[in-house]
Write a protein that holds these residues in place. Structure first.
Motif, PDB file in Angstrom:
ATOM      1  N   VAL A  31       0.816  -1.206   0.000  1.00 30.96           N
ATOM      2  CA  VAL A  31       0.000   0.000   0.000  1.00 30.96           C
ATOM      3  C   VAL A  31       0.858   1.268   0.000  1.00 30.96           C
ATOM      4  CG1 VAL A  31      -1.794   1.236   1.285  1.00 30.96           C
ATOM      5  CG2 VAL A  31      -1.855  -1.235   1.166  1.00 30.96           C
ATOM      6  N   ALA A  32       2.061   1.176   0.509  1.00 37.27           N
ATOM      7  CA  ALA A  32       2.921   2.360   0.669  1.00 37.27           C
ATOM      8  C   ALA A  32       3.081   3.179  -0.611  1.00 37.27           C
ATOM      9  CB  ALA A  32       4.282   1.959   1.228  1.00 37.27           C
ATOM     10  N   PRO A  33       3.340   2.569  -1.783  1.00 46.71           N
ATOM     11  CA  PRO A  33       3.470   3.390  -2.996  1.00 46.71           C
ATOM     12  C   PRO A  33       2.192   4.160  -3.336  1.00 46.71           C
ATOM     13  CG  PRO A  33       4.381   1.208  -3.379  1.00 46.71           C
ATOM     14  CD  PRO A  33       3.675   1.160  -2.047  1.00 46.71           C
ATOM     15  N   GLN A  34       1.040   3.555  -3.074  1.00 44.91           N
ATOM     16  CA  GLN A  34      -0.228   4.241  -3.342  1.00 44.91           C
ATOM     17  C   GLN A  34      -0.412   5.431  -2.417  1.00 44.91           C
ATOM     18  OE1 GLN A  34      -2.565   3.473  -5.753  1.00 44.91           O
ATOM     19  NE2 GLN A  34      -1.008   2.103  -6.539  1.00 44.91           N
ATOM     20  N   PHE A  38      -0.481   9.318  -3.560  1.00 45.87           N
ATOM     21  CA  PHE A  38      -1.632  10.159  -3.250  1.00 45.87           C
ATOM     22  C   PHE A  38      -1.186  11.498  -2.683  1.00 45.87           C
ATOM     23  CE2 PHE A  38      -4.660  11.792  -0.140  1.00 45.87           C
ATOM     24  CZ  PHE A  38      -5.793  11.932  -0.927  1.00 45.87           C
ATOM     25  N   TRP A  39      -0.288  11.477  -1.697  1.00 44.74           N
ATOM     26  CA  TRP A  39       0.116  12.732  -1.052  1.00 44.74           C
ATOM     27  C   TRP A  39       1.025  13.570  -1.940  1.00 44.74           C
ATOM     28  CZ3 TRP A  39      -3.041  14.531   2.114  1.00 44.74           C
ATOM     29  CH2 TRP A  39      -3.801  13.695   2.908  1.00 44.74           C
ATOM     30  N   LYS A  40       1.840  12.915  -2.749  1.00 45.83           N
ATOM     31  CA  LYS A  40       2.642  13.690  -3.710  1.00 45.83           C
ATOM     32  C   LYS A  40       1.728  14.355  -4.740  1.00 45.83           C
ATOM     33  CE  LYS A  40       7.076  11.310  -3.514  1.00 45.83           C
ATOM     34  NZ  LYS A  40       8.030  10.449  -4.241  1.00 45.83           N
ATOM     35  N   GLN A  42      -1.377  15.243  -4.226  1.00 44.78           N
ATOM     36  CA  GLN A  42      -2.044  16.344  -3.532  1.00 44.78           C
ATOM     37  C   GLN A  42      -1.161  17.585  -3.531  1.00 44.78           C
ATOM     38  OE1 GLN A  42      -5.279  16.468  -2.020  1.00 44.78           O
ATOM     39  NE2 GLN A  42      -5.350  14.752  -3.434  1.00 44.78           N
ATOM     40  N   ASP A  43       0.108  17.390  -3.229  1.00 49.64           N
ATOM     41  CA  ASP A  43       1.049  18.516  -3.196  1.00 49.64           C
ATOM     42  C   ASP A  43       1.165  19.156  -4.577  1.00 49.64           C
ATOM     43  OD1 ASP A  43       2.975  20.144  -1.743  1.00 49.64           O
ATOM     44  OD2 ASP A  43       4.501  19.120  -2.944  1.00 49.64           O
ATOM     45  N   HIS A  44       1.254  18.326  -5.600  1.00 51.12           N
ATOM     46  CA  HIS A  44       1.361  18.828  -6.972  1.00 51.12           C
ATOM     47  C   HIS A  44       0.103  19.602  -7.365  1.00 51.12           C
ATOM     48  CE1 HIS A  44       2.864  18.836 -11.117  1.00 51.12           C
ATOM     49  NE2 HIS A  44       1.606  18.655 -11.463  1.00 51.12           N
ATOM     50  N   LEU A  45      -1.067  19.048  -7.058  1.00 51.14           N
ATOM     51  CA  LEU A  45      -2.327  19.715  -7.400  1.00 51.14           C
ATOM     52  C   LEU A  45      -2.458  21.049  -6.669  1.00 51.14           C
ATOM     53  CD1 LEU A  45      -4.789  16.674  -7.339  1.00 51.14           C
ATOM     54  CD2 LEU A  45      -3.631  17.676  -9.307  1.00 51.14           C
ATOM     55  N   LEU A  46      -2.035  21.083  -5.420  1.00 55.67           N
ATOM     56  CA  LEU A  46      -2.080  22.346  -4.669  1.00 55.67           C
ATOM     57  C   LEU A  46      -1.159  23.392  -5.292  1.00 55.67           C
ATOM     58  CD1 LEU A  46      -2.174  20.956  -1.036  1.00 55.67           C
ATOM     59  CD2 LEU A  46      -4.007  22.208  -2.201  1.00 55.67           C
ATOM     60  N   SER A  47       0.009  22.972  -5.727  1.00 55.33           N
ATOM     61  CA  SER A  47       0.928  23.914  -6.381  1.00 55.33           C
ATOM     62  C   SER A  47       0.325  24.462  -7.672  1.00 55.33           C
ATOM     63  CB  SER A  47       2.274  23.236  -6.680  1.00 55.33           C
ATOM     64  OG  SER A  47       2.930  22.914  -5.482  1.00 55.33           O
ATOM     65  N   GLU A  48      -0.290  23.577  -8.451  1.00 56.56           N
ATOM     66  CA  GLU A  48      -0.930  24.010  -9.698  1.00 56.56           C
ATOM     67  C   GLU A  48      -2.063  25.000  -9.403  1.00 56.56           C
ATOM     68  OE1 GLU A  48      -0.352  23.534 -12.890  1.00 56.56           O
ATOM     69  OE2 GLU A  48       1.121  21.926 -12.901  1.00 56.56           O
ATOM     70  N   ALA A  49      -2.886  24.681  -8.416  1.00 61.93           N
ATOM     71  CA  ALA A  49      -4.009  25.558  -8.069  1.00 61.93           C
ATOM     72  C   ALA A  49      -3.509  26.897  -7.533  1.00 61.93           C
ATOM     73  CB  ALA A  49      -4.910  24.879  -7.041  1.00 61.93           C
ATOM     74  N   HIS A 117      -0.582  14.358 -14.632  1.00 61.83           N
ATOM     75  CA  HIS A 117       0.329  14.037 -13.527  1.00 61.83           C
ATOM     76  C   HIS A 117      -0.230  12.894 -12.679  1.00 61.83           C
ATOM     77  CE1 HIS A 117       3.212  14.609 -10.303  1.00 61.83           C
ATOM     78  NE2 HIS A 117       2.183  14.577  -9.455  1.00 61.83           N
ATOM     79  N   VAL A 118      -1.497  12.989 -12.323  1.00 60.65           N
ATOM     80  CA  VAL A 118      -2.095  11.966 -11.463  1.00 60.65           C
ATOM     81  C   VAL A 118      -2.118  10.616 -12.168  1.00 60.65           C
ATOM     82  CG1 VAL A 118      -4.255  11.236 -10.360  1.00 60.65           C
ATOM     83  CG2 VAL A 118      -3.419  13.565 -10.035  1.00 60.65           C
ATOM     84  N   SER A 119      -2.485  10.593 -13.435  1.00 62.39           N
ATOM     85  CA  SER A 119      -2.557   9.309 -14.144  1.00 62.39           C
ATOM     86  C   SER A 119      -1.173   8.687 -14.308  1.00 62.39           C
ATOM     87  CB  SER A 119      -3.258   9.456 -15.493  1.00 62.39           C
ATOM     88  OG  SER A 119      -2.513  10.281 -16.353  1.00 62.39           O
ATOM     89  N   GLU A 120      -0.171   9.497 -14.605  1.00 57.65           N
ATOM     90  CA  GLU A 120       1.188   8.957 -14.753  1.00 57.65           C
ATOM     91  C   GLU A 120       1.737   8.434 -13.430  1.00 57.65           C
ATOM     92  OE1 GLU A 120       2.666  11.724 -18.511  1.00 57.65           O
ATOM     93  OE2 GLU A 120       3.420  12.171 -16.495  1.00 57.65           O
ATOM     94  N   THR A 121       1.572   9.211 -12.385  1.00 58.05           N
ATOM     95  CA  THR A 121       2.123   8.766 -11.099  1.00 58.05           C
ATOM     96  C   THR A 121       1.318   7.608 -10.525  1.00 58.05           C
ATOM     97  OG1 THR A 121       0.911  10.498  -9.910  1.00 58.05           O
ATOM     98  CG2 THR A 121       3.181  10.990 -10.553  1.00 58.05           C
ATOM     99  N   GLU A 122       0.033   7.551 -10.820  1.00 57.24           N
ATOM    100  CA  GLU A 122      -0.792   6.424 -10.358  1.00 57.24           C
ATOM    101  C   GLU A 122      -0.310   5.136 -11.013  1.00 57.24           C
ATOM    102  OE1 GLU A 122      -3.666   4.313  -8.260  1.00 57.24           O
ATOM    103  OE2 GLU A 122      -2.905   6.331  -7.973  1.00 57.24           O
ATOM    104  N   ALA A 123      -0.006   5.203 -12.297  1.00 54.71           N
ATOM    105  CA  ALA A 123       0.499   4.017 -12.990  1.00 54.71           C
ATOM    106  C   ALA A 123       1.827   3.565 -12.382  1.00 54.71           C
ATOM    107  CB  ALA A 123       0.663   4.321 -14.482  1.00 54.71           C
TER     108      ALA A 123
END
Length: 142
Positions: A31-34, A38-40, A42-49, A117-123
């Motif tokens: 579970v650790a990579p997921q 998730f938190w990385k 979140q950080d990226h999305l906050l920076s974009e926003a 970003h989310v789709s690439e990092t999720e994969a």
């Protein structure tokens, strides 16, 4: 005395929750990579926003400043010229529409970057989870 029974009930409930989490926590390597992704993300999305908001506020300040300037131009002087007033207001409206179009363009760009970003990092995280699961399965067989 009633506080002790409430306190012990709360402790028992907490212990039950912790017991129920044992299964999830035992899968921690899987579970650790997921969780990390998730938190990385979140950080990226906050920076974009944050960047989008900064630019949006910059345009709103420009709109307010130019509206004030237009209002001053159209209301000062001895004899107001209706044609010049209409032209000044139309010019401000044109620039206002340009700012709104820029808002929409930047919004769609931000959402696209975030989704990518989310789709690439999720994969990547799924691949890491699979690796961890295979390693854990190999260790449990030994």
């Amino acid at each position: 005395m009633p506080t002790k029974s409430v306190k012990s009930e709360t402790q028992e409930a907490l212990m039950d929750v912790l017991k129920s989490m044992r299964g999830v926590m035992s899968m921690n390597p899987v579970v650790a990579p997921q969780i990390e992704q998730f938190w990385k993300a979140q950080d990226h999305l906050l920076s974009e926003a944050e960047e989008y908001s900064r630019l949006w506020f910059k345009r709103r300040h420009e709109a307010a400043r130019t509206a004030l300037q237009t209002a001053r131009e159209t209301t000062t002087g001895d004899s107001p010229d209706p044609a010049k007033t209409m032209q000044a207001v139309a010019e401000w409206q044109r620039h206002s529409m340009e700012r709104m179009v820029e808002d929409a363009r930047e919004w769609f760009d931000m959402v696209s970057r975030c989704a990518k970003h989310v789709s690439e990092t999720e994969a990547d995280a799924i691949g890491e989870s699979m690796e961890a699961a295979f390693k854990a399965a190999g260790k449990s067989k030994s």
